[in-house]
Motif scaffolding. Structure first.
Motif, PDB file in Angstrom:
ATOM      1  N   VAL A   1       0.855  -1.201   0.000  1.00 26.69           N
ATOM      2  CA  VAL A   1       0.000   0.000   0.000  1.00 26.69           C
ATOM      3  C   VAL A   1       0.883   1.240   0.000  1.00 26.69           C
ATOM      4  CG1 VAL A   1      -1.636   1.374   1.339  1.00 26.69           C
ATOM      5  CG2 VAL A   1      -1.979  -1.081   1.129  1.00 26.69           C
ATOM      6  N   LEU A   2       1.884   1.261   0.908  1.00 25.49           N
ATOM      7  CA  LEU A   2       2.753   2.436   1.033  1.00 25.49           C
ATOM      8  C   LEU A   2       3.600   2.630  -0.220  1.00 25.49           C
ATOM      9  CD1 LEU A   2       3.835   2.079   4.782  1.00 25.49           C
ATOM     10  CD2 LEU A   2       2.073   3.555   3.810  1.00 25.49           C
ATOM     11  N   ASN A   3       4.121   1.516  -0.763  1.00 24.48           N
ATOM     12  CA  ASN A   3       4.889   1.622  -2.015  1.00 24.48           C
ATOM     13  C   ASN A   3       4.016   2.129  -3.149  1.00 24.48           C
ATOM     14  OD1 ASN A   3       7.508   0.952  -1.365  1.00 24.48           O
ATOM     15  ND2 ASN A   3       7.065  -1.254  -1.411  1.00 24.48           N
ATOM     16  N   GLY A   4       2.778   1.637  -3.183  1.00 31.44           N
ATOM     17  CA  GLY A   4       1.829   2.063  -4.214  1.00 31.44           C
ATOM     18  C   GLY A   4       1.543   3.551  -4.135  1.00 31.44           C
ATOM     19  N   LEU A   5       1.485   4.073  -2.907  1.00 34.39           N
ATOM     20  CA  LEU A   5       1.266   5.517  -2.729  1.00 34.39           C
ATOM     21  C   LEU A   5       2.465   6.296  -3.254  1.00 34.39           C
ATOM     22  CD1 LEU A   5      -0.307   5.582   0.859  1.00 34.39           C
ATOM     23  CD2 LEU A   5      -1.484   6.041  -1.284  1.00 34.39           C
ATOM     24  N   LEU A   6       3.669   5.807  -2.917  1.00 34.19           N
ATOM     25  CA  LEU A   6       4.894   6.487  -3.362  1.00 34.19           C
ATOM     26  C   LEU A   6       5.021   6.478  -4.885  1.00 34.19           C
ATOM     27  CD1 LEU A   6       7.518   5.226  -0.740  1.00 34.19           C
ATOM     28  CD2 LEU A   6       6.634   7.549  -0.986  1.00 34.19           C
ATOM     29  N   ASN A   7       4.581   5.365  -5.506  1.00 33.86           N
ATOM     30  CA  ASN A   7       4.688   5.235  -6.972  1.00 33.86           C
ATOM     31  C   ASN A   7       3.492   5.835  -7.709  1.00 33.86           C
ATOM     32  OD1 ASN A   7       7.009   3.787  -6.537  1.00 33.86           O
ATOM     33  ND2 ASN A   7       5.946   1.814  -6.541  1.00 33.86           N
TER      34      ASN A   7
ATOM     35  N   ASP B   1       0.630   4.648  -7.739  1.00 32.17           N
ATOM     36  CA  ASP B   1      -0.285   3.592  -8.194  1.00 32.17           C
ATOM     37  C   ASP B   1      -1.593   3.678  -7.403  1.00 32.17           C
ATOM     38  OD1 ASP B   1       1.521   2.598 -10.013  1.00 32.17           O
ATOM     39  OD2 ASP B   1       2.459   1.258  -8.554  1.00 32.17           O
ATOM     40  N   PHE B   2      -1.492   4.145  -6.153  1.00 27.19           N
ATOM     41  CA  PHE B   2      -2.680   4.357  -5.314  1.00 27.19           C
ATOM     42  C   PHE B   2      -2.773   5.836  -4.944  1.00 27.19           C
ATOM     43  CE2 PHE B   2      -1.612  -0.107  -3.680  1.00 27.19           C
ATOM     44  CZ  PHE B   2      -2.456  -0.710  -4.602  1.00 27.19           C
ATOM     45  N   ASP B   3      -4.021   6.304  -4.768  1.00 27.59           N
ATOM     46  CA  ASP B   3      -4.236   7.676  -4.311  1.00 27.59           C
ATOM     47  C   ASP B   3      -4.358   7.714  -2.788  1.00 27.59           C
ATOM     48  OD1 ASP B   3      -4.473   8.778  -7.009  1.00 27.59           O
ATOM     49  OD2 ASP B   3      -6.321   7.612  -7.093  1.00 27.59           O
ATOM     50  N   ALA B   4      -4.902   6.646  -2.236  1.00 30.98           N
ATOM     51  CA  ALA B   4      -5.079   6.573  -0.784  1.00 30.98           C
ATOM     52  C   ALA B   4      -5.041   5.110  -0.372  1.00 30.98           C
ATOM     53  CB  ALA B   4      -6.408   7.201  -0.384  1.00 30.98           C
TER      54      ALA B   4
ATOM     55  N   PHE C   1       4.220  10.356   4.477  1.00 29.14           N
ATOM     56  CA  PHE C   1       2.805   9.965   4.473  1.00 29.14           C
ATOM     57  C   PHE C   1       2.002  10.739   5.506  1.00 29.14           C
ATOM     58  CE2 PHE C   1       5.253   6.161   3.273  1.00 29.14           C
ATOM     59  CZ  PHE C   1       4.736   5.943   2.006  1.00 29.14           C
ATOM     60  N   PHE C   2       0.737  10.954   5.177  1.00 28.54           N
ATOM     61  CA  PHE C   2      -0.215  11.421   6.175  1.00 28.54           C
ATOM     62  C   PHE C   2      -1.016  10.199   6.593  1.00 28.54           C
ATOM     63  CE2 PHE C   2      -4.663  12.370   7.001  1.00 28.54           C
ATOM     64  CZ  PHE C   2      -4.540  13.211   8.086  1.00 28.54           C
ATOM     65  N   SER C   3      -1.161   9.956   7.883  1.00 32.17           N
ATOM     66  CA  SER C   3      -1.977   8.820   8.299  1.00 32.17           C
ATOM     67  C   SER C   3      -2.906   9.241   9.440  1.00 32.17           C
ATOM     68  CB  SER C   3      -1.107   7.624   8.691  1.00 32.17           C
ATOM     69  OG  SER C   3      -0.705   7.713  10.020  1.00 32.17           O
ATOM     70  N   SER C   4      -4.053   8.628   9.466  1.00 37.98           N
ATOM     71  CA  SER C   4      -5.059   8.995  10.463  1.00 37.98           C
ATOM     72  C   SER C   4      -5.747   7.729  10.966  1.00 37.98           C
ATOM     73  CB  SER C   4      -6.053   9.940   9.779  1.00 37.98           C
ATOM     74  OG  SER C   4      -7.209  10.070  10.549  1.00 37.98           O
ATOM     75  N   PHE C   5      -5.899   7.625  12.301  1.00 37.59           N
ATOM     76  CA  PHE C   5      -6.514   6.441  12.893  1.00 37.59           C
ATOM     77  C   PHE C   5      -7.953   6.296  12.422  1.00 37.59           C
ATOM     78  CE2 PHE C   5      -9.209   4.747  16.292  1.00 37.59           C
ATOM     79  CZ  PHE C   5      -8.684   3.471  16.393  1.00 37.59           C
ATOM     80  N   TYR C   6      -8.350   5.064  12.093  1.00 37.44           N
ATOM     81  CA  TYR C   6      -9.731   4.834  11.652  1.00 37.44           C
ATOM     82  C   TYR C   6     -10.497   3.964  12.661  1.00 37.44           C
ATOM     83  CZ  TYR C   6     -13.716   3.386   8.850  1.00 37.44           C
ATOM     84  OH  TYR C   6     -14.980   3.134   8.414  1.00 37.44           O
ATOM     85  N   LYS C   7     -10.018   2.734  12.898  1.00 34.86           N
ATOM     86  CA  LYS C   7     -10.726   1.836  13.820  1.00 34.86           C
ATOM     87  C   LYS C   7      -9.768   0.865  14.482  1.00 34.86           C
ATOM     88  CE  LYS C   7     -15.453   1.557  12.112  1.00 34.86           C
ATOM     89  NZ  LYS C   7     -16.439   0.751  11.426  1.00 34.86           N
TER      90      LYS C   7
ATOM     91  N   VAL D   1      -4.303   6.231   4.964  1.00 28.10           N
ATOM     92  CA  VAL D   1      -3.036   6.884   4.604  1.00 28.10           C
ATOM     93  C   VAL D   1      -3.104   7.466   3.192  1.00 28.10           C
ATOM     94  CG1 VAL D   1      -1.408   5.621   6.051  1.00 28.10           C
ATOM     95  CG2 VAL D   1      -2.133   4.637   3.895  1.00 28.10           C
ATOM     96  N   CYS D   2      -2.255   8.467   2.990  1.00 29.44           N
ATOM     97  CA  CYS D   2      -2.036   8.999   1.637  1.00 29.44           C
ATOM     98  C   CYS D   2      -0.693   9.717   1.667  1.00 29.44           C
ATOM     99  CB  CYS D   2      -3.153   9.957   1.226  1.00 29.44           C
ATOM    100  SG  CYS D   2      -3.153  11.501   2.137  1.00 29.44           S
ATOM    101  N   LEU D   3      -0.204  10.109   0.512  1.00 29.52           N
ATOM    102  CA  LEU D   3       1.030  10.889   0.471  1.00 29.52           C
ATOM    103  C   LEU D   3       0.749  12.255   1.102  1.00 29.52           C
ATOM    104  CD1 LEU D   3       2.783  10.454  -2.995  1.00 29.52           C
ATOM    105  CD2 LEU D   3       3.550   9.643  -0.765  1.00 29.52           C
ATOM    106  N   ALA D   4       1.635  12.691   2.015  1.00 27.59           N
ATOM    107  CA  ALA D   4       1.414  13.966   2.718  1.00 27.59           C
ATOM    108  C   ALA D   4       1.201  15.110   1.730  1.00 27.59           C
ATOM    109  CB  ALA D   4       2.592  14.264   3.633  1.00 27.59           C
ATOM    110  N   GLU D   5       1.979  15.104   0.643  1.00 33.32           N
ATOM    111  CA  GLU D   5       1.899  16.223  -0.311  1.00 33.32           C
ATOM    112  C   GLU D   5       0.605  16.205  -1.128  1.00 33.32           C
ATOM    113  OE1 GLU D   5       5.497  15.075  -2.306  1.00 33.32           O
ATOM    114  OE2 GLU D   5       4.407  14.371  -4.063  1.00 33.32           O
ATOM    115  N   ARG D   6      -0.093  15.039  -1.129  1.00 34.17           N
ATOM    116  CA  ARG D   6      -1.327  14.952  -1.919  1.00 34.17           C
ATOM    117  C   ARG D   6      -2.579  15.025  -1.038  1.00 34.17           C
ATOM    118  NH1 ARG D   6      -1.711  10.119  -5.699  1.00 34.17           N
ATOM    119  NH2 ARG D   6      -3.021  11.520  -6.919  1.00 34.17           N
ATOM    120  N   ARG D   7      -2.372  15.288   0.233  1.00 37.27           N
ATOM    121  CA  ARG D   7      -3.458  15.259   1.213  1.00 37.27           C
ATOM    122  C   ARG D   7      -4.600  16.222   0.865  1.00 37.27           C
ATOM    123  NH1 ARG D   7      -2.615  17.145   7.465  1.00 37.27           N
ATOM    124  NH2 ARG D   7      -4.794  17.000   8.044  1.00 37.27           N
ATOM    125  N   ALA D   8      -4.240  17.367   0.265  1.00 38.81           N
ATOM    126  CA  ALA D   8      -5.265  18.384  -0.013  1.00 38.81           C
ATOM    127  C   ALA D   8      -5.928  18.209  -1.379  1.00 38.81           C
ATOM    128  CB  ALA D   8      -4.628  19.770   0.071  1.00 38.81           C
ATOM    129  N   ARG D   9      -5.479  17.208  -2.167  1.00 38.08           N
ATOM    130  CA  ARG D   9      -6.109  16.992  -3.480  1.00 38.08           C
ATOM    131  C   ARG D   9      -7.593  16.678  -3.271  1.00 38.08           C
ATOM    132  NH1 ARG D   9      -2.350  19.079  -4.859  1.00 38.08           N
ATOM    133  NH2 ARG D   9      -0.574  18.423  -6.093  1.00 38.08           N
TER     134      ARG D   9
END
Length: 322
Positions: free
Chosen positions: A158-164, A166-169, A181-187, A292-300
């Motif tokens: 997942v994290l590699n996919g975000l860096l590449n 390949d994933f948006d979140a 990365f920006f990460s936020s607790f969910y459950k 999680v998502c890339l910190a720089e893409r958090r506001a997209r």
DNA sequence: ACGGCGCTTGTCGGACCATT
DNA sequence: AATGGTCCGACAAGCGCCGT
């Protein structure tokens, strides 16, 4: 002051000189502005009308069209008194600018639609289906025209996919301290033991963690169960490691060893007759879900919507508990 | 004569770029 | 990053032309 004026006048003369006689415009945008002015005049049938369309002054439109004509030594309009008519070259150019600015309008339309979440797609990597499908359901409820693609992979993927890109979140089972990365607790979910019904532990209603000592265990790569066993000092026999929950379940079904499953995963194995879920009664083991998502893409826009809907889920959970 | 339109001239201000 | 010079787009004002 007088010197400044003189300099500006000189600069302006040089500008006009360059505008009219240089071989190539010095800025890329010049052609675009000249063509936009030409297009507006051709479409609206006059310089004044074109200036209103472009929201600029009429002299500016006139300057741009003249600049275009002078620069290439062509005539694009016949000026017949107040009326302007396209020349043959002008008509030919209009067919091209129709395509050019037509595509631009299309592009702006698309971007507006994405901004309003009327369309757009989001690629999401997740370690298990339940959390992500909850968030997806809420997201699609508000924006029914979004397209979502969910891929179930390990947290590392997942994290590699975000860096590449390949994933948006993504949704992973632990918090990441990596500043990229920006990460936020969910459950948070309780972890249980899962065994094949032919396993000796299958008759037990619950077990103590120490009873896993020496057991053959199917592990999930980077899983919270592994860390809990380690922390409790329980020495198991690791026989197989897999990156997915489905892999753990399949391995336990084959009787390869004891596995672990969170509360959120139990619903997914209800149809399997030869599996038994057993809680651990002397140690609370938990796995977590973090978005999680890339910190720089958090506001997209689309990613921000995803994070907001995940956060909404967390808040409703807290509310439900109080 | 009047109004509408396009053009030219003079001026201003923002963007860009090299330099420090 | 800040600064100063240069470039360039835009505007206001005024002019001439044309149709009504």
């Amino acid at each position: 002051m007088a010197r400044h004026r003189a300099c500006q006048l000189l600069s302006h003369r040089r500008t006009i000189g360059k505008l009219r006689f240089s071989r190539f415009p010095s800025r890329k945008s010049m052609y675009q502005r000249w063509l936009a002015a030409f297009h507006a005049v051709a479409r609206s049938g006059g310089f004044t009308a074109a200036s209103k369309v472009l929201n600029i002054g009429q002299p500016t439109v006139s300057t741009h069209v003249s600049a275009l004509e002078d620069h290439f030594g062509v005539e694009l309009f016949h000026r017949r008194g107040r009326r302007v008519e396209l020349t043959a070259t002008g008509r030919e150019l209009l067919t091209i600018t129709e395509g050019l600015f037509g595509r631009e309008a299309e592009a702006v339309e698309l971007l507006r639609a994405v901004q309003a979440r009327e369309t757009g797609s989001l690629r999401i990597g997740a370690v298990r289906p339940l959390d992500i499908m909850e968030i997806c359901a809420r997201l699609l409820n508000q924006y029914p025209n979004l397209r979502l693609a969910v891929t179930l992979v390990s947290a590392a993927d997942v994290l590699n996919g975000l860096l590449n890109f390949d994933f948006d979140a993504g949704v992973i089972g632990h918090q990441t301290n990596d500043p990229r990365f920006f990460s936020s607790f969910y459950k948070r979910y309780r972890i249980n033991i899962i065994v094949n019904i032919n396993h000796p532990l299958t008759r037990r209603r619950s077990i103590r963690i120490k009873e896993l000592e020496g057991q053959r265990v199917v592990q999930r790569t980077g899983g919270a169960f592994n860390r809990a066993l380690n922390d409790a000092g329980v020495k198991i026999k690791p026989v197989l490691e897999t990156s997915s929950l489905e892999g753990v379940v399949a391995a336990v079904m084959q009787g390869i060893g004891v596995g672990a499953i969170s509360d959120s995963g139990i619903a997914g194995i209800k149809g399997h007759q030869n599996l038994k879920v057993i809680p651990v009664n002397d140690l609370a083991m938990f796995t977590e879900a973090h978005v999680v998502c890339l910190a720089e893409r958090r506001a997209r826009p689309l990613i921000a919507s995803f994070l907001r809907h995940a956060d909404a889920g967390t808040r409703s959970l807290r509310k439900g508990k109080t």
